[in-house]
Write an enzyme that holds these catalytic residues in place. Sequence first.
Site, PDB file in Angstrom:
ATOM      1  N   GLU A 370      34.564  45.893   0.789  1.00  0.00           N
ATOM      2  CA  GLU A 370      33.971  46.921  -0.081  1.00  0.00           C
ATOM      3  C   GLU A 370      32.717  46.458  -0.823  1.00  0.00           C
ATOM      4  O   GLU A 370      32.486  46.866  -1.959  1.00  0.00           O
ATOM      5  CB  GLU A 370      35.019  47.406  -1.088  1.00  0.00           C
ATOM      6  CG  GLU A 370      36.203  48.063  -0.407  1.00  0.00           C
ATOM      7  CD  GLU A 370      37.364  48.369  -1.348  1.00  0.00           C
ATOM      8  OE1 GLU A 370      38.062  49.357  -1.096  1.00  0.00           O
ATOM      9  OE2 GLU A 370      37.590  47.624  -2.310  1.00  0.00           O
TER      10      GLU A 370
HETATM   11  C1  TNX Z   1      41.264  48.697  -1.292  1.00  0.00           C
HETATM   12  S1  TNX Z   1      42.289  46.657   0.530  1.00  0.00           S
HETATM   13  C2  TNX Z   1      40.882  47.453  -1.762  1.00  0.00           C
HETATM   14  C3  TNX Z   1      41.233  47.057  -3.127  1.00  0.00           C
HETATM   15  C4  TNX Z   1      42.005  48.107  -3.851  1.00  0.00           C
HETATM   16  C5  TNX Z   1      42.981  48.741  -2.899  1.00  0.00           C
HETATM   17  C6  TNX Z   1      43.890  49.728  -3.531  1.00  0.00           C
HETATM   18  C7  TNX Z   1      40.996  45.968   0.059  1.00  0.00           C
HETATM   19  C8  TNX Z   1      40.584  44.801   0.790  1.00  0.00           C
HETATM   20  N1  TNX Z   1      40.317  46.487  -0.976  1.00  0.00           N
HETATM   21  O1  TNX Z   1      40.063  46.714  -3.836  1.00  0.00           O
HETATM   22  O2  TNX Z   1      42.675  47.509  -4.899  1.00  0.00           O
HETATM   23  O3  TNX Z   1      42.248  49.392  -1.887  1.00  0.00           O
HETATM   24  O4  TNX Z   1      44.893  50.119  -2.649  1.00  0.00           O
END
Ligand code: TNX
Length: 577
Positions: A370
């Site tokens: 992300e």
């Molecule tokens: C996605 S899964 C994210 C996290 C959040 C999560 C909540 C991932 C690698 N990144 O930053 O906490 O969703 O479910």
Amino acid sequence: MSTLPLPTPAPDPDAAADLRTAGDPVALPAHQPDAGDLAALAARAAGDDLLSPPARLDDVVPAPERVEADPGVTFVLDGDTAIRVTAQADAQQVADHLARLLRPATGFPLPVADTLAADPSGTLTLTLAGTTPPPSGTDAGRADLGAEGYRLDVTATEVRVVADTATGLFYGVQTLRQLLPAAVESPTPVAVRWALPGGTILDRPRFPYRGAMLDVARHFFAVEDVLRVIDHLARYKLNHLHLHLTDDQGWRIAVDSWPKLATVGGATEVGGGPGGHYTKADYLRIVSYATDRHVTVVPEIDLPGHTNAALVAYPSLAPDKIAPAPYTGTEVGFSYVDPADEQTYDFIADVLGEVAALTPGPWLHIGGDEAFKVKGEVYTGFVERAQRLVADTGKTVVGWHQLAPAAHSDGRVLQWWGTDTDDPTTADAVRRGARLIVSPGNRAYLDMKYAEDTPIGHDWAGLIDVHRAYDWDPGTHVTGVPTTAVLGVEAPLWTESVTSLADIEFLLLPRLPAIAELGWSPRATHDWAGFRDRLAGHGPRWSTAGITFHRSPEIPWPATPTIPGQHGALQADPTTP
Ligand code: TNX
């Protein structure tokens, strides 16, 4: 012994129900009971149908590779039972662990002594292979137990665990624990008949990596809470704890060369609470507790995104060099360290170097998810440098599967958290040499709600009840990724909505054992109906130990508690030295 998986007989629900509705446990004497009292009470109790019925050899979670019950036979633990163990220090540590598991509930002294006494009767014997002749007829079965496998034999006179490693002995002990009545989880002595069902279990894992992740960044959790999570992992033969140590809302690990990361960056969390961080001593305590339970800690420093807390502490790492406000919300993807500034790479080298020095395991996780504002070649260039910095520490890099487009680096492991099983970019990275830890968002994410009305958790990847958590195959889940490239499976617990140990346990249990079984058990044992029934027997174990869990309606939990008056209270782990 057969080389095929042994069939698991269908459980007899009527027989189990009869046992569950039977009378109260025998009362203990007013004084602190000694071993003799307990043995006498247990003998009297043996004729009664107690609320803690005997376990069955076929009920182990995760399902062993092979189970061969010997229905006529039981071994009964009593005040004279001793634990014998071969001379190696790591094996003796497992024996001590076993003694600490069994003493509180049984009240028996269970002395730990060296093996090789002439008469092994009345003993629980832990043998590291190669140190004594194997029990008769066991050679073939023992030959390839591997790094984590074990063989467990229960006869009328002896319980014997044989393994090639202390880890194998440890897993044999976890199985042994499940073969005792649920009352074994009691923190105080109870008088039940401490019977183990006779037979042989031959067991070893399907995948070498079996883990769970705890996000200590969105909410901070005390060391004791983390130790408790490690206990839950060990109980189900999970061998990795991934700690998500840094995120926008908090930086949770002390770094001497950049001290404000923890003191300033750690002082916030989701919702505006005080946050916190682990000192190096705290982290070492977690690592050492995990090591004693054969769990490897995988520390994650999430880069280049999820770094708002670091930028609050050191604004010079930010692309605009301006300190952002501390962040206590739950959005993602807005922050990043400046990929164009050399100082960023000094920072990463310092942080990874210090974390690597504290971490005995082989892995360093660099996140990579992300980072929406670091795109294309800037992103892959950043990742390739970060991968090299990990290699410089002597560790092997792990990252979320967003790392996939970057060049391969030796041994690298991608943690796949997708929800669509077609992922050509990840499959391509695997073709270039990456291995995969499989954590599908819509199967393995422990922060997803069980159902619409689950009071905490997310639902962006859907609802995940126990059946959904269980009914998939990590070995074939991602299109184009062969089972041989799958290192294993991990269940992440993100904690935006999780604020206490009880919350953690509520989301972990009963789904964690489902993921554990996918990681450990041969595919041939996979069977939802059988798993559901085996899992049901763990409810009374958790209640007896004071562990919170979700009473999923899909699981046929026994109707009555194992030991009246023992729910709710949190108990210390009896194995803590
Ligand atoms: C996605 S899964 C994210 C996290 C959040 C999560 C909540 C991932 C690698 N990144 O930053 O906490 O969703 O479910």
